[in-house]
Design a protein around this motif. Structure first.
Motif, PDB file in Angstrom:
ATOM      1  N   PRO A 104       0.704  -1.305   0.298  1.00  0.00           N
ATOM      2  CA  PRO A 104      -0.052   0.402   0.334  1.00  0.00           C
ATOM      3  C   PRO A 104       0.716   1.508  -0.101  1.00  0.00           C
ATOM      4  O   PRO A 104       0.693   2.296  -0.671  1.00  0.00           O
ATOM      5  CB  PRO A 104      -0.915   0.042   1.488  1.00  0.00           C
ATOM      6  CG  PRO A 104      -0.849  -1.540   1.836  1.00  0.00           C
ATOM      7  CD  PRO A 104       0.632  -2.404   0.489  1.00  0.00           C
ATOM      8  N   ALA A 105       1.848   0.974   0.681  1.00  0.00           N
ATOM      9  CA  ALA A 105       2.802   2.375   0.867  1.00  0.00           C
ATOM     10  C   ALA A 105       3.242   3.095  -0.140  1.00  0.00           C
ATOM     11  O   ALA A 105       3.333   4.203  -0.636  1.00  0.00           O
ATOM     12  CB  ALA A 105       3.696   2.134   2.426  1.00  0.00           C
ATOM     13  N   ASP A 106       3.806   1.585  -1.154  1.00  0.00           N
ATOM     14  CA  ASP A 106       4.937   1.758  -2.385  1.00  0.00           C
ATOM     15  C   ASP A 106       3.726   2.275  -3.647  1.00  0.00           C
ATOM     16  O   ASP A 106       3.777   3.090  -4.277  1.00  0.00           O
ATOM     17  CB  ASP A 106       4.871   0.252  -3.014  1.00  0.00           C
ATOM     18  CG  ASP A 106       6.698   0.607  -4.168  1.00  0.00           C
ATOM     19  OD1 ASP A 106       6.298   1.225  -4.183  1.00  0.00           O
ATOM     20  OD2 ASP A 106       6.377  -0.462  -4.583  1.00  0.00           O
ATOM     21  N   LEU A 107       2.072   1.569  -3.614  1.00  0.00           N
ATOM     22  CA  LEU A 107       1.659   2.332  -4.498  1.00  0.00           C
ATOM     23  C   LEU A 107       1.038   3.434  -4.728  1.00  0.00           C
ATOM     24  O   LEU A 107       0.915   4.695  -5.752  1.00  0.00           O
ATOM     25  CB  LEU A 107       0.192   1.538  -4.535  1.00  0.00           C
ATOM     26  CG  LEU A 107       0.337  -0.410  -4.911  1.00  0.00           C
ATOM     27  CD1 LEU A 107      -1.117  -0.887  -4.679  1.00  0.00           C
ATOM     28  CD2 LEU A 107       0.247  -0.476  -6.639  1.00  0.00           C
ATOM     29  N   ASN A 108       1.181   4.099  -3.171  1.00  0.00           N
ATOM     30  CA  ASN A 108       0.545   4.983  -3.003  1.00  0.00           C
ATOM     31  C   ASN A 108       1.597   6.583  -2.762  1.00  0.00           C
ATOM     32  O   ASN A 108       1.703   7.504  -2.723  1.00  0.00           O
ATOM     33  CB  ASN A 108      -0.159   5.824  -1.182  1.00  0.00           C
ATOM     34  CG  ASN A 108      -1.250   6.763  -0.883  1.00  0.00           C
ATOM     35  OD1 ASN A 108      -1.565   7.453  -1.868  1.00  0.00           O
ATOM     36  ND2 ASN A 108      -0.176   7.444   0.280  1.00  0.00           N
ATOM     37  N   GLU A 109       3.288   5.799  -3.510  1.00  0.00           N
ATOM     38  CA  GLU A 109       4.126   6.742  -3.669  1.00  0.00           C
ATOM     39  C   GLU A 109       4.509   7.329  -2.772  1.00  0.00           C
ATOM     40  O   GLU A 109       4.993   8.497  -2.285  1.00  0.00           O
ATOM     41  CB  GLU A 109       3.830   7.648  -4.782  1.00  0.00           C
ATOM     42  CG  GLU A 109       3.717   7.143  -5.983  1.00  0.00           C
ATOM     43  CD  GLU A 109       3.491   8.001  -6.806  1.00  0.00           C
ATOM     44  OE1 GLU A 109       3.438   8.996  -7.433  1.00  0.00           O
ATOM     45  OE2 GLU A 109       2.510   7.877  -7.894  1.00  0.00           O
ATOM     46  N   ASP A 110       4.599   6.396  -0.869  1.00  0.00           N
ATOM     47  CA  ASP A 110       4.967   6.737  -0.211  1.00  0.00           C
ATOM     48  C   ASP A 110       6.400   6.745  -0.911  1.00  0.00           C
ATOM     49  O   ASP A 110       7.168   7.753   0.774  1.00  0.00           O
ATOM     50  CB  ASP A 110       4.289   6.423   1.490  1.00  0.00           C
ATOM     51  CG  ASP A 110       2.882   7.249   1.311  1.00  0.00           C
ATOM     52  OD1 ASP A 110       2.673   8.703   0.516  1.00  0.00           O
ATOM     53  OD2 ASP A 110       1.883   6.602   1.756  1.00  0.00           O
ATOM     54  N   VAL A 111       7.103   5.556  -0.493  1.00  0.00           N
ATOM     55  CA  VAL A 111       7.981   4.760  -0.657  1.00  0.00           C
ATOM     56  C   VAL A 111       8.524   4.052  -1.935  1.00  0.00           C
ATOM     57  O   VAL A 111       7.650   3.894  -2.540  1.00  0.00           O
ATOM     58  CB  VAL A 111       8.218   3.521   0.661  1.00  0.00           C
ATOM     59  CG1 VAL A 111       7.238   3.719   1.661  1.00  0.00           C
ATOM     60  CG2 VAL A 111       6.870   2.461  -0.069  1.00  0.00           C
ATOM     61  N   MET A 112       9.489   3.886  -1.980  1.00  0.00           N
ATOM     62  CA  MET A 112      10.592   3.479  -2.749  1.00  0.00           C
ATOM     63  C   MET A 112      11.231   2.123  -2.237  1.00  0.00           C
ATOM     64  O   MET A 112      12.198   2.215  -1.150  1.00  0.00           O
ATOM     65  CB  MET A 112      11.054   4.614  -3.925  1.00  0.00           C
ATOM     66  CG  MET A 112      11.939   3.721  -4.640  1.00  0.00           C
ATOM     67  SD  MET A 112      12.951   5.084  -5.682  1.00  0.00           S
ATOM     68  CE  MET A 112      12.045   6.349  -6.357  1.00  0.00           C
TER      69      MET A 112
END
Length: 292
Positions: A218-226
């Motif tokens: 979820p965090a990756d899809l939301n572009e919060d993390v890489m």
């Protein structure tokens, strides 16, 4: 040692992976080193590379918990944490201006001929060494597929089998990394590979990787993390151990040929372009991602 891990046990291992990865992400983001991991993604958004080491830690430790023996657990830790560590080195050092010009395997070799050792070359050697160590540990494990055949082989045959296993681990790590060009793509690829593996022999190893990937998706899809090289290499390496642990020499050779073919194709063809023009893959790739 356990002969296998039950379905309930694999679900527990997956839950451990998700919880461990999310906890590690919070700890790394709030640590003094956290701000140094901020990067700009393909759309200009500020994201953190903290998900990379968090995924490496969560997937490796949970997968080791799901292994059926000490050698298999040790192989998982060496592959996942080793690939994650050298990937993080490349993420940090490779971002420096003097390193950015040397891209791809050919670029790293060109730099070496000029007397320069790039961060990318260190990553390649490091992932290969982690894969070789993991394959050596698996070769001593009687629960790994093909063990009886290996005992009947001579030293040369056993050596070739170890090299094939190392190639599978390193090749899978590299393939997942090649796919990490858009939010969620590498994690989705890891889930597509890992979920079927989790249902088969040595499935506890794959379950740990699946759980960690799902926890950070979820965090990756939301572009919060890489993920960066650290996370993508680690996820692929752990799944590579699961693949190597369930295959004998012929299976490993076939997997290595497929991985080598896909890697060679990536030098000529853009995976992003192929996905964009392929129905089904295009929709799956975009599923859950932030709108442009």
């Amino acid at each position: 040692m356990r002969e296998g891990v039950s379905v309930l046990g694999r679900l527990l291992v997956a839950g451990i992976g998700a919880a461990a990865a999310r906890y590690a992400l919070r700890q790394i983001r709030t640590s003094p080193a956290g701000p140094q991991l901020n990067r700009t993604n393909f759309r200009g958004r500020t994201v953190t590379l903290a998900a990379g080491p968090a995924l490496a830690a969560g997937a490796s430790t949970a997968a080791a918990c799901g292994a059926t023996s000490v050698p298999a657990g040790a192989a998982t830790l060496v592959a996942g944490l080793g690939a994650g560590a050298v990937g993080l080195y490349d993420d940090v050092v490779g971002a420096r201006p003097e390193q950015k010009a040397d891209k791809g395997f050919a670029g790293h070799l060109t730099a070496l001929r000029q007397g320069r050792i790039t961060a990318g070359l260190i990553k390649i050697v490091g992932v290969g060494a982690a894969g070789l160590t993991a394959a050596t540990l698996l070769a001593a494990d009687p629960r790994v597929a093909g063990h009886r055949h290996r005992r009947r082989q001579g030293a040369l045959g056993r050596g070739v089998d170890v090299l094939l296993g190392a190639g599978v681990v390193a090749g899978t790590a590299n393939l997942v990394n090649l796919l990490d060009l858009r939010p969620g793509r590498a994690l989705k690829s890891g889930l597509l590979l890992g979920v079927p593996l989790a249902a088969g022999p040595q499935g506890g190893i794959a379950a740990g990787a699946v759980g960690a990937a799902a926890g950070l998706l979820p965090a990756d899809l939301n572009e919060d993390v890489m993920l960066g090289d650290s996370g993508a290499n680690a996820l692929g390496a752990v799944l590579g151990v699961a693949l190597a642990a369930r295959t004998g020499p012929l299976g490993r050779a076939g997997l290595l040929a497929a991985l080598a073919g896909l890697t060679a194709a990536s030098e000529k063809v853009s995976f992003t372009a192929v996905i964009a023009r392929t129905p089904g893959l295009r929709e799956l790739d975009a599923l859950g991602r932030r709108a442009d």
